[in-house]
Motif scaffolding. Structure first.
Motif, PDB file in Angstrom:
ATOM      1  N   ARG A  93       0.822  -1.187   0.000  1.00 44.09           N
ATOM      2  CA  ARG A  93       0.000   0.000   0.000  1.00 44.09           C
ATOM      3  C   ARG A  93       0.867   1.252   0.000  1.00 44.09           C
ATOM      4  N   LEU A  97       1.063   4.495  -2.576  1.00 48.39           N
ATOM      5  CA  LEU A  97       0.958   5.906  -2.204  1.00 48.39           C
ATOM      6  C   LEU A  97       2.141   6.687  -2.750  1.00 48.39           C
ATOM      7  N   LEU A 100       1.693   7.243  -6.405  1.00 41.54           N
ATOM      8  CA  LEU A 100       0.707   8.291  -6.691  1.00 41.54           C
ATOM      9  C   LEU A 100       1.304   9.671  -6.459  1.00 41.54           C
ATOM     10  N   PHE A 122      -2.465  21.210  -3.460  1.00 35.33           N
ATOM     11  CA  PHE A 122      -2.534  19.905  -2.801  1.00 35.33           C
ATOM     12  C   PHE A 122      -3.293  20.002  -1.486  1.00 35.33           C
ATOM     13  N   ALA A 125      -6.956  20.473  -2.010  1.00 36.34           N
ATOM     14  CA  ALA A 125      -7.609  19.260  -2.501  1.00 36.34           C
ATOM     15  C   ALA A 125      -7.747  18.234  -1.379  1.00 36.34           C
ATOM     16  N   LEU A 126      -6.725  18.166  -0.552  1.00 38.35           N
ATOM     17  CA  LEU A 126      -6.753  17.197   0.541  1.00 38.35           C
ATOM     18  C   LEU A 126      -7.861  17.541   1.536  1.00 38.35           C
ATOM     19  N   LEU A 130     -11.218  15.426   2.446  1.00 35.04           N
ATOM     20  CA  LEU A 130     -11.569  15.025   3.815  1.00 35.04           C
ATOM     21  C   LEU A 130     -13.001  15.402   4.154  1.00 35.04           C
ATOM     22  N   GLU A 133     -15.383  13.216   2.449  1.00 30.25           N
ATOM     23  CA  GLU A 133     -15.390  11.905   3.084  1.00 30.25           C
ATOM     24  C   GLU A 133     -16.337  11.872   4.293  1.00 30.25           C
TER      25      GLU A 133
ATOM     26  N   PHE B 104      -5.133  13.061  -7.026  1.00 27.19           N
ATOM     27  CA  PHE B 104      -4.170  12.478  -6.092  1.00 27.19           C
ATOM     28  C   PHE B 104      -4.769  12.361  -4.699  1.00 27.19           C
ATOM     29  N   ALA B 105      -5.338  13.446  -4.218  1.00 25.12           N
ATOM     30  CA  ALA B 105      -5.891  13.448  -2.858  1.00 25.12           C
ATOM     31  C   ALA B 105      -6.993  12.402  -2.714  1.00 25.12           C
ATOM     32  N   GLN B 106      -7.872  12.358  -3.682  1.00 31.28           N
ATOM     33  CA  GLN B 106      -8.985  11.416  -3.576  1.00 31.28           C
ATOM     34  C   GLN B 106      -8.515   9.970  -3.603  1.00 31.28           C
ATOM     35  N   GLN B 107      -7.573   9.685  -4.519  1.00 28.40           N
ATOM     36  CA  GLN B 107      -7.092   8.304  -4.596  1.00 28.40           C
ATOM     37  C   GLN B 107      -6.387   7.893  -3.313  1.00 28.40           C
ATOM     38  N   LEU B 109      -6.806   9.123  -0.309  1.00 26.87           N
ATOM     39  CA  LEU B 109      -7.772   8.985   0.780  1.00 26.87           C
ATOM     40  C   LEU B 109      -8.554   7.690   0.635  1.00 26.87           C
ATOM     41  N   ARG B 110      -8.895   7.373  -0.595  1.00 30.20           N
ATOM     42  CA  ARG B 110      -9.675   6.164  -0.822  1.00 30.20           C
ATOM     43  C   ARG B 110      -8.896   4.922  -0.398  1.00 30.20           C
ATOM     44  N   LEU B 111      -7.565   5.028  -0.473  1.00 24.17           N
ATOM     45  CA  LEU B 111      -6.739   3.902  -0.034  1.00 24.17           C
ATOM     46  C   LEU B 111      -6.688   3.822   1.487  1.00 24.17           C
ATOM     47  N   GLY B 112      -7.258   4.808   2.124  1.00 23.80           N
ATOM     48  CA  GLY B 112      -7.367   4.749   3.571  1.00 23.80           C
ATOM     49  C   GLY B 112      -6.231   5.402   4.343  1.00 23.80           C
ATOM     50  N   TYR B 113      -5.438   6.194   3.658  1.00 24.10           N
ATOM     51  CA  TYR B 113      -4.325   6.836   4.360  1.00 24.10           C
ATOM     52  C   TYR B 113      -4.803   8.029   5.171  1.00 24.10           C
ATOM     53  N   PRO B 115      -4.356  11.825   6.563  1.00 26.01           N
ATOM     54  CA  PRO B 115      -3.838  13.059   5.958  1.00 26.01           C
ATOM     55  C   PRO B 115      -2.349  13.260   6.239  1.00 26.01           C
ATOM     56  N   VAL B 117       0.028  11.013   6.697  1.00 31.64           N
ATOM     57  CA  VAL B 117       0.858  10.139   5.871  1.00 31.64           C
ATOM     58  C   VAL B 117       0.863  10.625   4.419  1.00 31.64           C
ATOM     59  N   ILE B 118      -0.288  11.088   3.974  1.00 33.01           N
ATOM     60  CA  ILE B 118      -0.373  11.583   2.595  1.00 33.01           C
ATOM     61  C   ILE B 118       0.505  12.819   2.435  1.00 33.01           C
TER      62      ILE B 118
END
Lengths: 136, 136
Positions: A93, A97, A100, A122, A125-126, A130, A133, B104-107, B109-113, B115, B117-118
DNA sequence: CATTCAATGATACAATGATACATTGTATGG
DNA sequence: CCATACAATGTATCATTGTATCATTGAATG
């Protein structure tokens, strides 16, 4: 390198053939006779050995595949998988990341944006992701 | 000079290998990592690196060739043709910084990371992209 | 019996691999 | 120079492997 299985089916047991195959492979994986990376006989080979239709073997393999115990690959063969390891999954995983993030950074830079502008976009967008979500 | 690609295939994904190769090259052309005139690895080199048969790579190259993105030449090699922004057939949508960031942000987040870590992955990738830019 | 349905079989298909081939560029020898 | 040989490249063809779809069988059920 494909392993031999040599086992006998019980055609009168009432247990479906595909189920007997699934169970036999399961046992050998748990027992350690089949190790990760080992290649199972092809569906046709095993079918010939067991005197059944190869679709029946394929069905067993598909079930084991869906259970995550083996990996069937069209045109290549079927292989024993390593037991699911939480740590390993996490590593994969993380690779995703990083991949990406790298794609995003490179493309943004290539379009000529400055690091500061990229960071702002960025972050925006983040945060938006959130709130999406938590709401929807 | 033939470029290096180093990327990982997912043999278990169900997506055919040749398709994964096509998509990866596509992404790198659009992302600008592959520029017109660049020579791709030979079918045999890439096949060796990816542990697949070279015909599978050849198939991917042929598809990209037919799409007009690369040029495969018997006895010579294969080269990137497409200007990064000329989109062949598919998505003609404008690539903006906002789109990239949002994707990027959506993908991620969808992977469950989380904020945090992203953000770390992003910052790392950005810095790396910057140093690549100034050096190479 | 007729009906239904899961198990198995038959057949066509798609993806990948193995092998032989054609084309191109380059080195070598005259 | 030119011809030839050779190595490296992509191409073509067929074999092998798993997949998808439908047909057949046989036992359970009403």
């Amino acid at each position: 390198m494909t392993v031999e299985l040599h086992f006998q089916l019980d055609f009168r047991s009432g247990t479906p053939i595909y189920e007997q195959i699934v169970e036999e492979v399961r046992r050998r994986i748990h027992g350690g006779q089949l190790k990760p990376g080992d290649q199972l006989p092809t569906v046709r080979q095993l079918a010939l050995e067991l005197r059944v239709n190869f679709n029946t073997v394929a069905r067993a393999y598909r079930i084991l595949d869906e259970a995550g115990m083996i990996s069937t690959q069209q045109g290549r063969g079927t292989y024993i998988l390593a037991p699911p390891d939480a740590d390993h999954g996490e590593r994969l995983r993380q690779v995703t990341l990083e991949h990406l993030a790298e794609d995003f950074a490179q493309q943004a830079l290539r379009l000529g944006y400055s690091p500061r502008v990229i960071r702002e976009a960025f972050e925006k967008a983040l945060l938006r992701g959130l709130s999406d979500e938590s709401n929807g």
